[in-house]
Write a protein that holds these residues in place. Structure first.
Motif, short mmCIF file in Angstrom:
data_model
loop_
_atom_site.label_atom_id
_atom_site.label_comp_id
_atom_site.label_asym_id
_atom_site.label_seq_id
_atom_site.Cartn_x
_atom_site.Cartn_y
_atom_site.Cartn_z
N ASP B 425 0.83 -0.92 0.15
CA ASP B 425 0.01 -0.04 -0.04
C ASP B 425 0.88 1.28 0.06
O ASP B 425 2.18 1.19 -0.49
CB ASP B 425 -0.94 -0.02 1.04
N GLY B 426 0.19 2.49 0.29
CA GLY B 426 1.05 3.60 0.03
C GLY B 426 2.17 3.64 1.39
O GLY B 426 3.18 4.32 0.95
N ASP B 427 2.22 2.72 2.35
CA ASP B 427 3.23 2.93 3.23
C ASP B 427 4.44 1.98 2.81
O ASP B 427 5.44 1.74 3.52
CB ASP B 427 2.67 2.31 4.52
N GLY B 428 4.08 1.04 1.56
CA GLY B 428 5.20 0.31 1.26
C GLY B 428 4.84 -1.13 1.03
O GLY B 428 3.62 -1.18 0.98
N THR B 429 5.68 -2.04 0.88
CA THR B 429 5.49 -3.30 0.56
C THR B 429 5.99 -4.34 1.71
O THR B 429 7.05 -4.00 2.04
CB THR B 429 6.09 -3.43 -0.66
N GLU B 430 5.42 -5.24 1.96
CA GLU B 430 5.91 -6.43 2.61
C GLU B 430 5.51 -7.87 2.17
O GLU B 430 4.31 -8.13 1.76
CB GLU B 430 5.35 -6.26 4.29
N VAL B 431 6.36 -8.54 2.07
CA VAL B 431 6.34 -10.08 1.73
C VAL B 431 6.58 -10.83 2.90
O VAL B 431 7.57 -10.55 3.64
CB VAL B 431 7.60 -10.47 0.52
N ARG B 432 5.74 -11.76 3.29
CA ARG B 432 5.58 -12.40 4.20
C ARG B 432 5.97 -14.04 3.98
O ARG B 432 4.98 -14.45 3.16
CB ARG B 432 4.36 -12.46 5.25
N LEU B 433 6.75 -14.68 4.29
CA LEU B 433 7.06 -16.08 3.86
C LEU B 433 7.10 -16.83 5.10
O LEU B 433 7.54 -16.53 6.22
CB LEU B 433 8.61 -16.19 3.38
N ARG B 434 6.48 -17.91 4.93
CA ARG B 434 6.25 -19.05 6.29
C ARG B 434 6.62 -20.28 5.92
O ARG B 434 6.08 -20.85 4.87
CB ARG B 434 4.51 -18.79 6.65
N LEU B 435 7.22 -21.05 6.50
CA LEU B 435 7.54 -22.46 6.27
C LEU B 435 7.39 -23.11 7.75
O LEU B 435 7.91 -22.85 8.63
CB LEU B 435 8.89 -22.49 5.97
N PRO B 436 6.69 -24.25 7.60
CA PRO B 436 6.44 -25.11 9.18
C PRO B 436 7.66 -25.85 8.98
O PRO B 436 8.36 -26.25 8.10
CB PRO B 436 5.29 -26.04 8.51
N ARG B 437 8.07 -26.10 10.59
CA ARG B 437 9.07 -26.91 10.56
C ARG B 437 9.15 -28.15 10.68
O ARG B 437 9.33 -29.04 11.72
CB ARG B 437 9.83 -26.09 11.73
#
Lengths: 226, 443
Positions: B425-437
């Motif tokens: 959005d206007g505040d920037g970008t975030e990519v969230r990556l998730r991996l079960p252990r």
């Protein structure tokens, strides 16, 4: 916390007085130039002893304090805080460091610093951090939030002492700060007010300073602060 | 001008005659003959010899003392201050952490130095007192005998001999070494004295038992006991030498290790920091080049100073840091990595790192601002967040032929049982990556 009773020393309203403590002259002058016009620099110091006398003589609102300093008993920034607190200073301390080691940062926070930022911080950011410290808030950089999460653990485990764990909300706040969110962005993300974020951060700071968690005491002991 | 009176190491007994000969400028044999002649005069020669033995220092003692007061202490102090002041305080910390500056070893010269003079004076005083006491005791014995009391000389003489032997054994160690041996053995002064006493008692007991017993079976047993006792006593008396050699060896090894460390630090600083500083001076007109060089050098030095040697270099956190550094160099925007916990690099973690790299790359390329990377490795999941404060973009507006996000990030995570999420959005970008252990994380 006590954000209402700002130290009043007859300065122009809104300006914050600081003392810069760092053993590198080049860095001190660079920092002086980078600070915004609302910051008034009362003095500079390069060693533990100098810092103690300059701070007690000028009584700044905020002390910008390098973690590593020559002089004293070798305790660096943490020793400056200890000495000044013993002499009843009302100044607040913001730790500055290039160090990446958790023990340095944790030691100076446990000595009483209300925040920690890295020396690569930009001019507007440091100005903002100084104002925040002056108004009684705590300043957490992503790295400090990372240290906190490392020390307290990322899961809310059951421990006897309330000081030894973070509440679910505090954990969320710390996580967002570690991810690079500002206080405002954190507030927006969690649907709470900035004031509430500040309250959580101050609570975490208090726990960081008072908790007897093994990791924290170990860090402090290594720097001979206990 | 006469050479100073010092005991020589090439003497026959304790170097007294040899030293005296050098001091007086006459042949050694004359001095020795003189001593022998004096000895005939009621043992005056022996007394004189003993006196000189105790009070004249050896050449080595003298040199060691001089060295202690100037050389190593001053040198080490200089090095310390230099590291702390010039190299930046963090260099000092790095030192401590990596064990470059062995605090005990480096400190030895400096710590002892202020007290050594006083200590020596006190010691010399004590030595005189001891000697005087011995003489007074001897006089007392004579007086008692004169008064008519029967003194058992057969008992006193062996004791005196054994006591002298033990005292001489210990006096072979110079003052500092003796203090170190005492410290090392955890004996302290009382403990050391106790050991010495035990040695004497054993030696005396052995001698007495051997001399006084008679009879066949008793004799054998007694002799055996006596021999054992004597051996134990001799062992105790010889212990200082063993300790001395061991300590000297250890000191030398520590000094060599310190020297190597210092050379290594100098070499490293030369190859990295000095070269970069030279480069920066050459490119002073190009701001981007200077920034890039400075940042790359900072990262390299930081890695060298603060990297935890216990940490597995093949860990996820280290991998992400390396990637962040690479992207920093490529685009010139700072990429800060904060890691909480860590994970071993399995195939899934490797995919996670690759996906994170793609996200960092996109952020640096398109947002063109500072990038924050946060890794949290918990017990159940590993998460990576890549965030920038750029202008943001509309993910749905990205043309479907652009593979970056869809292939490199989303599908890659799915293939390894993970998930990804993108918010902009206007505040920037975030990519969230998730991996079960579950996969590969046990390794």
């Amino acid at each position: 916390m006590d954000s209402e009773n700002l130290p009043a020393d007859g300065a122009v309203p809104g300006t914050v007085s600081v003392v810069i403590v760092d053993d590198h002259g080049i860095f001190r002058s660079g920092l002086r130039a980078a600070l915004g016009p609302v910051i008034r620099v009362l003095g500079e110091a390069a060693t533990v002893e100098e810092a103690e006398s300059v701070i007690t003589a000028t009584g700044p609102d905020v002390v910008l304090l390098d973690v590593h300093l020559p002089g004293g008993r070798g305790g660096g920034g943490a020793e400056v805080i200890h000495r000044c607190v013993t002499r009843g200073t009302a100044s607040r301390f913001l730790a500055l460091s290039v160090s990446d080691s958790a023990e340095d940062v944790v030691a100076v926070i446990r000595a009483g610093a209300r925040g920690y930022v890295t020396k690569t911080i930009s001019g507007p950011e440091i100005t903002d951090a100084v104002q925040r410290i002056a108004s009684g808030d705590a300043v957490f950089s992503p790295r400090l939030a990372g240290f906190v999460l490392d020390a307290f653990g990322t899961a809310s485990v059951a421990v006897d002492d309330e000081l030894d764990r973070l509440s679910a909300r505090e954990l969320e706040v710390m996580r967002l700060i570690a991810r690079g969110y500002s206080y405002k962005e954190t507030a927006k993300e969690l649907f709470i007010s900035v004031k509430t974020v500040e309250t959580h951060v101050s609570a975490v700071l208090r726990k960081l300073q008072l908790s007897s968690r093994h990791e924290l005491t170990r860090w402090a002991t290594e720097r001979r602060l206990l | 001008m006469r050479p100073p009176l010092l005991r020589r190491s090439d003497g026959v007994i304790a170097g007294v005659c040899a030293g005296l000969a050098v001091h007086l400028g006459i042949p050694r044999s004359w001095v020795r003959i003189g001593m022998a002649v004096l000895t005939l005069a009621s043992g005056a020669g022996v007394l004189l010899y003993a006196w000189l033995w105790i009070f004249v220092p050896t050449a080595a003692d003298k040199a060691a003392e001089a060295g202690r007061q100037t050389g190593p202490a001053a040198f080490m102090h200089g090095v310390d201050t230099k590291i702390l002041h010039d190299g930046g305080a963090q260099a000092g910390r790095g030192d401590q952490r990596n064990g470059f500056a062995d605090p005990a070893g480096a400190g030895t010269g400096g710590i002892l130095e202020p007290d050594s003079w006083r200590e020596r004076t006190v010691r010399a005083g004590r030595r005189e007192v001891l000697f005087g006491t011995a003489l007074l005791l001897a006089a007392a014995v004579f007086v008692v005998q004169l008064l008519g009391v029967q003194v058992n000389w057969g008992f006193l003489v062996p004791i005196a001999v054994v006591a002298t032997g033990a005292a001489l054994a210990w006096s072979q160690l110079d003052d500092v070494r003796r203090a170190r041996v005492m410290n090392r053995a955890g004996a302290g002064r009382a403990g050391g004295a106790l050991r010495l006493l035990a040695g004497i008692v054993l030696v005396v007991a052995g001698v007495l038992v051997a001399l006084s017993s008679s009879g066949s079976w008793t004799l054998t047993m007694a002799t055996l006991v006596a021999v054992l006792a004597v051996l134990a006593g001799v062992g105790l008396v010889l212990a200082p030498w063993g300790l001395k050699f061991w300590r000297d060896l250890e000191t030398e090894r520590a000094a060599r290790a310190r020297e190597t460390e210092r050379a290594e630090i100098a070499a490293h600083l030369h190859d990295s920091v000095l070269q970069t500083l030279a480069l920066i001076q050459n490119r002073a007109d190009s701001e981007t080049d200077v920034l890039r060089l400075a940042r790359a050098q900072e990262r390299e030095l930081r890695q060298w100073l603060f990297a935890d040697p216990a940490r597995d270099p093949g860990s996820l956190a280290e991998r992400l840091r390396a990637m962040a550094g690479e992207i920093e160099d490529l685009y010139g925007h700072p990429v800060a990595v904060v890691a909480v916990g860590d994970a071993a690099l399995g195939p899934a973690e490797d995919a996670l790192a690759q996906a994170a790299r793609e996200a960092m790359l996109n952020a640096a390329k398109h947002a063109a601002v500072a990038v924050s990377v946060y890794l949290e490795a918990g017990a159940d999941t590993v998460e990576v967040f890549v965030r920038d404060r750029g202008d943001g973009f509309d993910p749905s507006a990205v043309p479907s032929d652009r593979l970056g996000i869809r292939e490199s990030i989303h599908s890659r995570m799915l293939r390894h049982g993970g998930s990804s999420e993108l918010r902009s959005d206007g505040d920037g970008t975030e990519v969230r990556l998730r991996l079960p252990r579950t996969t590969g994380s046990a390794a």
